[in-house]
Structures are given as structure tokens and as C-alpha cells.
Design a protein around this motif. Structure first.
Motif, mmCIF file in Angstrom:
data_model
loop_
_atom_site.group_PDB
_atom_site.id
_atom_site.type_symbol
_atom_site.label_atom_id
_atom_site.label_comp_id
_atom_site.label_asym_id
_atom_site.label_seq_id
_atom_site.Cartn_x
_atom_site.Cartn_y
_atom_site.Cartn_z
ATOM 1 N N THR A 162 -7.140 7.498 2.975
ATOM 2 C CA THR A 162 -6.397 6.616 2.066
ATOM 3 C C THR A 162 -7.062 6.575 0.700
ATOM 4 O OG1 THR A 162 -5.794 5.268 3.997
ATOM 5 C CG2 THR A 162 -5.387 4.322 1.832
ATOM 6 N N ALA A 163 -8.392 6.541 0.682
ATOM 7 C CA ALA A 163 -9.121 6.551 -0.587
ATOM 8 C C ALA A 163 -8.843 7.833 -1.364
ATOM 9 C CB ALA A 163 -10.616 6.400 -0.326
ATOM 10 N N ILE A 164 -8.842 8.977 -0.680
ATOM 11 C CA ILE A 164 -8.554 10.256 -1.339
ATOM 12 C C ILE A 164 -7.143 10.244 -1.921
ATOM 13 C CG2 ILE A 164 -8.184 12.725 -0.936
ATOM 14 C CD1 ILE A 164 -10.435 12.532 1.192
ATOM 15 N N ILE B 189 0.843 -1.201 0.000
ATOM 16 C CA ILE B 189 0.000 0.000 0.000
ATOM 17 C C ILE B 189 0.877 1.249 0.000
ATOM 18 C CG2 ILE B 189 -1.653 1.356 1.348
ATOM 19 C CD1 ILE B 189 -2.804 -1.320 2.374
ATOM 20 N N PHE B 190 1.891 1.279 0.853
ATOM 21 C CA PHE B 190 2.786 2.438 0.911
ATOM 22 C C PHE B 190 3.531 2.614 -0.418
ATOM 23 C CE2 PHE B 190 2.895 1.849 5.727
ATOM 24 C CZ PHE B 190 2.069 2.934 5.952
ATOM 25 N N ILE C 156 1.680 11.716 1.632
ATOM 26 C CA ILE C 156 1.357 12.197 2.981
ATOM 27 C C ILE C 156 -0.043 11.750 3.383
ATOM 28 C CG2 ILE C 156 1.011 14.245 4.400
ATOM 29 C CD1 ILE C 156 3.063 15.667 2.595
ATOM 30 N N LEU C 157 -1.001 11.877 2.468
ATOM 31 C CA LEU C 157 -2.363 11.440 2.760
ATOM 32 C C LEU C 157 -2.422 9.935 3.001
ATOM 33 C CD1 LEU C 157 -4.549 13.508 0.254
ATOM 34 C CD2 LEU C 157 -4.704 13.538 2.742
ATOM 35 N N ALA C 158 -1.657 9.171 2.210
ATOM 36 C CA ALA C 158 -1.673 7.714 2.343
ATOM 37 C C ALA C 158 -1.153 7.270 3.704
ATOM 38 C CB ALA C 158 -0.841 7.072 1.235
ATOM 39 N N VAL C 159 0.015 7.774 4.097
ATOM 40 C CA VAL C 159 0.593 7.345 5.375
ATOM 41 C C VAL C 159 -0.255 7.849 6.538
ATOM 42 C CG1 VAL C 159 2.175 9.302 5.734
ATOM 43 C CG2 VAL C 159 2.751 7.026 6.622
#
Length: 475
Positions: free
Chosen positions: A354-356, A301-302, A372-375
């Protein structure tokens, strides 16, 4: 038939009578007078070594993949079977350990769980090919499934009500610790050595069981009056006044004995239906909210989000342990229901962030903000899961079932949990191939439904005896 139903209805109404006789006790919050808790803590430690073993089993396959494939010349498909077969072993363990724990006692069930794990680790250690490797993994999976049921049940049955929440929450903390430490050690030692290290928690549990008492509630249920009193006295302290707690347990057991012995299909009778719906609902939402997909594939995912997988995974592991420890410490102060509502709300937020992130990446918008949004989303997600949704369903499951159906009901709820775990982990990659941001929107929707379910269905069990909880739910 009408007469039988009336009699059973009268008995069920009578079951709540002894539960209402709440006596005022002293310092321990309502369990005994003048006692101390050292035996409860020792017994909990022995039991949660099984939870740590659970974590060792889960964490084994990740750091050993390259070495095992190279040493035994396994294909990716063969190793995939080795990694996933543990789930099927856990399902078998979940189905069978409830009746075993009712027949042999909670300590007997812990010994059975340890025996399967020991046999599994030895089979893995001596493996020369895929077959013995898979047999060993299947056996450790059985032990995992068994531990996942019997540990929280044993702790709930021995703990005084003011400590039950935080002691049962240690179960989840030890699972997470086992996973994290196995991953770290697995980088430093060979895969065969890591299998031998997996024997250590089992050895501690087997040795420790000689020094701790059996569950007093199980002893009372099986008619072992003298052993019941001795076990309860040992748990509450030699100077403790156990008369009120013992009388409450005995009255409850005597009333239950007048009811027919429960079978699996009996779980769906009206008097047990609410308990079953609560337990199964919590297990379904715990797993289908996406936790196993996120856990198993967090590095990927990262990477897909453009963030360092090593930094993200290490941060993820540390956060998970710390937040779970905090949740365990406040479980009996904050209460089960508020924690799980906060947890589910955080899961919705983490999933949406995470979706965004993935939506922006797919459409090549604000690419600098995507990592940044993902983590942030993943860390909020795992932190939120650890503070409530990880531990609370197991605590509630161990509290809400009457003891005459606890074995059957606990096995059923645990089986549902493992089926959900398999379904989530199996579908995750397919969902991500379909739509990366759509996957996390789906998880957000499921966790939003979990909030509604908890508000409408789940009772607060903080500060109540098991008998009071079950009387309130099943009356």
C-alpha cells in the motif's frame, strides 16, 4: 518483608505442582472421559451473541450517517461526536467489567453488558436530538467494552483444551459478522429500525443464559463446591469422568487462595509481570499496527488510490469474514504463535504494498499500477489481520492470567486495547495528510516489531490447560 517475600515465593513455586499432574484422558483431547460437547457449544453460542452485538454497535454509525443527520438536523461535528463517543463508553466498560465479572460471575457480567446495550439502543431509537443520541451511543459503547473482555474469558474457562482456541476465535468472527451484516441491513431499513434490530442479539443472550452453566473455574474460586462440580459435569456430559479435571482446577484454586487478593498495582509485581507484558504488548501491536485506521477509512483509501470504493469495500468485507472463519477452524491445529507470526508478516507485506502504491501516485510513476497495488496491499493486510492478529491476542489474554488476577488484568489489557483503537483511528487522517505512503511504512515498521515481540515473549498455549499455561508463565 524478607520473610513475607520468601513465603510468597514458596507459594508461587507451589502453584506449579498441581499443574504438572497431567492425566491421560480420552476422546475429547484431555478434559473428560466419555462426555460430549453439546453444552459447551450451546454456551459458546450464547456468549458469542454478545460478540455479534459488539459488531452491531460498531457497524451502526456508518450506514445511518446521512439519515440521522437529516432526520435530527445534526451538524457534521455533532454526528462525529455520536460516532466516536462509543470508544469512550468502551473504555469505561473495559475498566469496570473485570471486577464486575469477579463479583457477579461471568454470566452476571454478560447480563450487565446486555443491559447497557439494551438501554443504549432504546435511547437511540427514541432520540429526538443529539443529547439522547449520544447517551445511547455511550451506553452501547459500555456494552461493547464489557463484551470484549467477558466473552473470550467465559469461553476460555468453559471449553476443553482441545477446543478452546477455535471456540474463542469465534468471538472475532462474530464481531466481524455483526459489523458486515449491520452495514448491509442499514442500507435497507431506517436508522430507528436498525437500532431495534440491535436488541435481538441481547435478547438471545439474556434468554440463553437461563440454560447454560456458570464458569466452573469462577464457581471454584468463590467456594461453591457443589455448583462447581455440577457445572463442570454439565459442560462435559453426564457420563463424563470429570475427576481429573476437577482435581486439577481445585488444587490450582486452593493454591491461589493462599496468595494475597490482587489489586491493580499488584499486576506489576514480578510474578505477574510476564503475563501482563504479553497481554498488553499484543493489544498494543494489534491496534497500533493500523487496523482501525484501515477499517474506518477503507473507502477513502481506495478512492485516494484510484480504485472503486464500493467494489473494494465489498471485497474487503467478504474476505474478512471468510479468512476469520478459516482461522477459527484451524486455531487448535496450527497453534496461536504460528498464526500470529504469519499474520504479522502479512501485515508488513500488505502495508508495504500500500505504501508503494501511494508513493507511485504521489510521484506520478506507473499510475496504471497504483490501483492494483493499493487493493492488493489492503486485501493482503485485512486477510492477514483476520487470520491471526485479530483473534489471537484475545485468546492469549483469556488464557495466561491466573484466576485471582484475571478480572483486574483482563480489564487493564482491554482498556489498553481500546486506548490503542482510539489513538489509531484519531491519528489516521493526520498521518495520511502528513504522508500517505509514510503512514503505511510506519504501520509496516510497527508490525515488524510485533513479529520480534511474539518470537521473544509469547508462549504457545495450544493443547494446554489454563492451569498449565499459567503455571509455566508465572513460575
Amino acid at each position: 518483608m524478607a520473610i513475607k517475600e520468601d513465603v510468597e515465593s514458596d507459594l508461587q513455586e507451589g502453584i506449579t505442582d498441581p499443574l504438572m499432574r497431567v492425566e491421560k484422558n480420552l476422546a475429547d483431547g484431555g478434559s473428560s472421559r466419555g462426555g460430549n460437547q453439546w453444552m459447551v457449544y450451546l454456551s459458546t453460542f450464547v456468549a458469542v451473541c454478545g460478540s455479534y452485538e459488539f459488531g452491531c454497535c460498531i457497524g451502526y454509525s456508518s450506514p445511518t450517517q446521512s439519515a440521522i443527520r437529516e432526520d435530527l438536523s445534526l451538524t457534521l461535528a455533532e454526528y462525529s461526536v455520536f460516532g466516536s463517543i462509543v470508544t469512550f463508553g468502551a473504555m469505561i466498560g473495559a475498566i469496570t467489567i473485570g471486577p464486575i465479572s469477579d463479583f457477579l460471575g461471568r454470566k452476571g457480567a454478560l447480563r450487565v453488558s446486555c443491559a447497557f446495550c439494551v438501554a443504549g439502543w432504546l435511547a437511540i431509537y427514541f432520540s429526538k436530538g443529539a443529547l439522547s443520541l449520544d447517551i445511547g451511543r455511550l451506553a452501547t459503547g459500555y456494552g461493547m467494552g464489557a463484551f470484549s473482555y467477558v466473552v473470550p474469558v467465559f469461553i476460555a474457562e468453559i471449553a476443553p483444551k482441545n477446543l478452546r482456541g477455535r471456540l474463542t476465535a469465534i468471538n472475532q468472527l462474530m464481531i466481524i459478522s455483526g459489523v458486515s451484516i449491520s452495514f448491509i441491513i442499514g442500507v435497507l431499513v431506517s436508522w430507528r429500525a436498525l437500532a431495534l434490530i440491535g436488541l435481538v442479539p441481547c435478547a438471545v443472550t439474556i434468554f440463553g443464559l437461563f440454560f447454560i452453566p456458570e464458569s466452573p473455574r469462577w464457581l471454584a474460586k468463590t467456594g461453591r463446591q457443589r455448583e462447581f462440580e455440577m457445572a463442570l459435569q454439565k459442560l462435559r456430559g453426564k457420563d463424563a469422568d470429570i475427576s481429573h479435571e476437577a482435581a486439577e482446577i481445585q488444587d490450582y484454586i486452593l493454591t491461589l487462595d493462599r496468595l494475597p487478593k490482587a489489586k491493580l498495582l499488584d499486576l506489576f509485581q514480578r510474578r505477574y509481570l510476564r503475563s501482563v507484558m504479553i497481554a498488553v504488548g499484543l493489544m498494543v501491536f494489534q491496534q497500533l499496527g493500523g487496523i482501525n485506521g484501515v477499517c474506518f477509512y477503507v473507502s477513502n483509501i481506495f478512492e485516494q488510490a484510484g480504485f472503486s470504493s464500493s467494489v473494494g469495500t465489498i471485497t474487503y468485507a467478504i474476505l474478512q469474514v471468510v479468512v476469520t472463519a478459516v482461522a477459527a477452524s484451524v486455531m487448535d491445529k496450527a497453534g496461536r504463535k504460528p498464526l500470529i507470526l504469519v499474520s504479522a508478516s502479512g501485515l508488513v507485506l500488505g502495508s508495504l504494498l500500500t505504501a508503494i502504491s501511494f508513493f507511485l501516485k504521489v510521484h506520478e510513476l506507473a499510475l496504471t499500477a497504483t490501483p492494483i497495488l493499493a487493493v492488493t496491499g489492503i486485501l493482503i493486510y485485512i486477510g492477514s489481520f483476520s487470520i491471526g492478529m485479530g483473534a489471537v491476542p484475545w485468546i492469549v489474554m483469556s488464557e495466561i492470567f491466573p484466576i485471582n488476577i484475571k478480572g483486574q488484568a483482563g480489564s487493564f489489557a482491554t482498556l489498553v486495547n481500546w486506548l490503542g483503537a482510539w489513538l489509531c483511528s484519531y491519528t489516521f487522517n493526520f498521518l495520511m495528510s502528513w504522508s500517505s505512503y509514510g503512514t503505511f511504512i510506519l504501520y509496516a515498521a510497527i508490525n515488524a516489531l510485533a513479529i520480534l515481540f511474539v518470537i521473544l515473549m509469547v508462549p504457545e498455549t495450544k493443547g494446554k490447560t489454563l492451569e498449565q499455561i499459567q503455571g509455566d508463565i508465572n513460575k
